[in-house]
Design a protein around this motif. Structure first.
Motif, PDB file in Angstrom:
ATOM      1  N   ARG A 219       0.801  -1.160  -0.088  1.00 23.25           N
ATOM      2  CA  ARG A 219       0.127   0.053   0.027  1.00 23.25           C
ATOM      3  C   ARG A 219       0.783   1.245   0.089  1.00 23.25           C
ATOM      4  O   ARG A 219       1.891   1.341   0.797  1.00 23.25           O
ATOM      5  CB  ARG A 219      -1.002  -0.238   1.377  1.00 23.25           C
ATOM      6  CG  ARG A 219      -1.879  -1.306   1.295  1.00 23.25           C
ATOM      7  CD  ARG A 219      -2.594  -1.457   0.135  1.00 23.25           C
ATOM      8  NE  ARG A 219      -3.563  -0.729   0.008  1.00 23.25           N
ATOM      9  CZ  ARG A 219      -3.887  -0.254  -1.374  1.00 23.25           C
ATOM     10  NH1 ARG A 219      -3.688  -0.962  -2.226  1.00 23.25           N
ATOM     11  NH2 ARG A 219      -5.157   0.508  -1.356  1.00 23.25           N
ATOM     12  N   GLU A 220       0.646   2.291  -0.690  1.00 18.15           N
ATOM     13  CA  GLU A 220       1.080   3.664  -0.962  1.00 18.15           C
ATOM     14  C   GLU A 220       0.812   4.523   0.109  1.00 18.15           C
ATOM     15  O   GLU A 220      -0.562   4.444   0.322  1.00 18.15           O
ATOM     16  CB  GLU A 220       1.355   3.830  -2.279  1.00 18.15           C
ATOM     17  CG  GLU A 220       2.125   3.171  -3.150  1.00 18.15           C
ATOM     18  CD  GLU A 220       2.079   3.750  -4.732  1.00 18.15           C
ATOM     19  OE1 GLU A 220       1.893   4.903  -4.630  1.00 18.15           O
ATOM     20  OE2 GLU A 220       2.549   2.655  -5.448  1.00 18.15           O
ATOM     21  N   GLU A 222      -0.255   8.635   0.918  1.00 19.81           N
ATOM     22  CA  GLU A 222      -0.558   9.720   0.199  1.00 19.81           C
ATOM     23  C   GLU A 222      -0.285  10.879   1.093  1.00 19.81           C
ATOM     24  O   GLU A 222      -1.015  10.894   2.304  1.00 19.81           O
ATOM     25  CB  GLU A 222      -2.222   9.527  -0.105  1.00 19.81           C
ATOM     26  CG  GLU A 222      -2.619  10.873  -0.925  1.00 19.81           C
ATOM     27  CD  GLU A 222      -4.027  10.540  -1.515  1.00 19.81           C
ATOM     28  OE1 GLU A 222      -4.267  10.796  -2.705  1.00 19.81           O
ATOM     29  OE2 GLU A 222      -4.679   9.865  -0.830  1.00 19.81           O
ATOM     30  N   THR A 224      -1.002  13.788   2.144  1.00 18.55           N
ATOM     31  CA  THR A 224      -2.144  15.076   2.410  1.00 18.55           C
ATOM     32  C   THR A 224      -1.833  15.837   3.821  1.00 18.55           C
ATOM     33  O   THR A 224      -0.793  15.632   4.200  1.00 18.55           O
ATOM     34  CB  THR A 224      -3.667  14.833   1.997  1.00 18.55           C
ATOM     35  OG1 THR A 224      -3.847  13.975   3.166  1.00 18.55           O
ATOM     36  CG2 THR A 224      -3.973  14.124   0.974  1.00 18.55           C
ATOM     37  N   ARG A 228      -2.533   9.742   4.440  1.00 16.25           N
ATOM     38  CA  ARG A 228      -3.519   8.642   4.450  1.00 16.25           C
ATOM     39  C   ARG A 228      -3.133   7.359   3.421  1.00 16.25           C
ATOM     40  O   ARG A 228      -1.859   7.434   2.799  1.00 16.25           O
ATOM     41  CB  ARG A 228      -4.743   9.059   3.455  1.00 16.25           C
ATOM     42  CG  ARG A 228      -5.516  10.208   4.062  1.00 16.25           C
ATOM     43  CD  ARG A 228      -6.431  10.756   3.082  1.00 16.25           C
ATOM     44  NE  ARG A 228      -6.995  11.954   3.598  1.00 16.25           N
ATOM     45  CZ  ARG A 228      -7.749  12.055   4.842  1.00 16.25           C
ATOM     46  NH1 ARG A 228      -8.339  10.952   5.302  1.00 16.25           N
ATOM     47  NH2 ARG A 228      -8.163  13.346   5.096  1.00 16.25           N
ATOM     48  N   LYS A 230      -3.292   5.317  -0.159  1.00 14.08           N
ATOM     49  CA  LYS A 230      -3.450   5.678  -1.300  1.00 14.08           C
ATOM     50  C   LYS A 230      -4.699   4.616  -1.703  1.00 14.08           C
ATOM     51  O   LYS A 230      -4.324   3.531  -1.685  1.00 14.08           O
ATOM     52  CB  LYS A 230      -2.415   5.608  -2.254  1.00 14.08           C
ATOM     53  CG  LYS A 230      -2.551   6.546  -3.404  1.00 14.08           C
ATOM     54  CD  LYS A 230      -1.079   6.789  -4.114  1.00 14.08           C
ATOM     55  CE  LYS A 230      -1.264   7.718  -5.407  1.00 14.08           C
ATOM     56  NZ  LYS A 230       0.059   7.781  -5.943  1.00 14.08           N
TER      57      LYS A 230
END
Ligand code: HEM
Length: 252
Positions: A219-220, A222, A224, A228, A230
């Motif tokens: 899982r990558e 994110e 912000t 979170r 991605k």
């Protein structure tokens, strides 16, 4: 703002956060009340939900941790109320779960980057000089992945690093600044742990969460304002049956 005004004019105050702030002081303006509620929602909702997403992902790829979490839940259940919601004492007794959540926060801190402006010129303990008005940034995300701080196994998801003889062992907030450190530290830290542990216990006791296979590998992140996952975390949810044994222990 409408909600604030309506609540104030109706005079019907309940147990919720907004009602509590309204009844605390009549001098709070509508803007202040709006901003404080938005701050609490932003500070308290997205942070804990992002953490829980990473937590359920991490335990799906570390079944040995999941097994230990369920064992602990069984043991805690066996010592207290055996059905219904966990008591505060039982939640507090979930040491390994506390460790697993802390380990999740180390690897995926919801507030990955923090910025501060220097009010006064200063010299830090290591001799670094900072001038008044300068901006200083630090990254809880980078610190959580520092070999110097966490050792050569920093990459591993290992709740055991937080445990000492069966008890959760907290680390210095300046080493683990996920909730910030010093006077402006997160006011909701304890509440966040209670909330997250209560949710994890309720979900793990009642449901089997299976991360969809194709997404399981990697899982990558994110970046912000909140860190979170991605694309979110697609899962399959199955209801479990809880069984009470003759000796009062619970099968999950
Ligand atoms: C995993 C969950 C959480 C994490 C990682 C977290 C992290 C943080 C961080 C890093 C700060 C400092 C922000 C800054 O000054 O730039 C902060 C502040 C704050 N947090 Fe949390 N938080 C969490 C949950 C909560 C919850 C559940 C609440 C309340 C219900 C809450 C309430 C606050 C408040 C009111 C502040 C401002 C404190 C101040 O400025 O003096 N947080 N949090």
């Amino acid at each position: 703002m409408q909600i604030v005004r309506r609540r104030k004019s109706s005079g019907e105050l309940g147990d919720d956060l907004l009602s509590r702030f309204i009844s605390e002081s009549s001098s709070y303006s509508d803007e202040f009340l709006r901003d404080i509620i938005v701050s609490f929602v932003l500070a308290g909702r997205d942070t804990t939900s992002a953490t829980l997403t990473w937590f359920f992902y991490l335990i799906s790829i570390h079944p040995e941790v999941k097994t230990k979490l369920l064992d602990e839940l069984r043991a805690v259940r066996a010592r207290g109320a055996r059905e219904g919601e966990l008591t505060v004492e039982q939640v507090k007794g979930l040491n390994y779960m506390h460790a697993a959540l802390s380990e999740t926060l180390r690897l995926y801190p919801p507030v990955p980057l923090q910025t501060r402006a220097c009010a006064e010129s200063d010299v830090w303990p290591d001799g670094t000089k900072v001038k008044k008005g300068k901006t200083v940034m630090y990254s809880a995300y980078a610190m959580g992945k520092s070999e110097k701080i966490w050792g050569s196994d920093w990459e591993e998801f290992r709740p055991e690093r937080w445990m000492d003889e069966g008890e959760f062992r907290a680390v210095n907030a300046f080493k683990f600044p996920v909730f910030h450190a010093g006077p402006r530290m997160c006011l909701g830290k304890e509440m966040a742990y209670v909330q997250m542990k209560t949710v994890v216990a309720a979900v793990m006791e009642r449901f089997e969460i299976e991360v969809v296979d194709e997404v399981k590998k990697k899982r990558e992140v994110e970046f912000t304002m909140i860190l979170r996952m991605k694309g979110g975390l697609p899962v399959r949810v199955r209801r479990k049956t809880m069984m009470m044994n003759d000796d009062g222990t619970v099968e999950i």
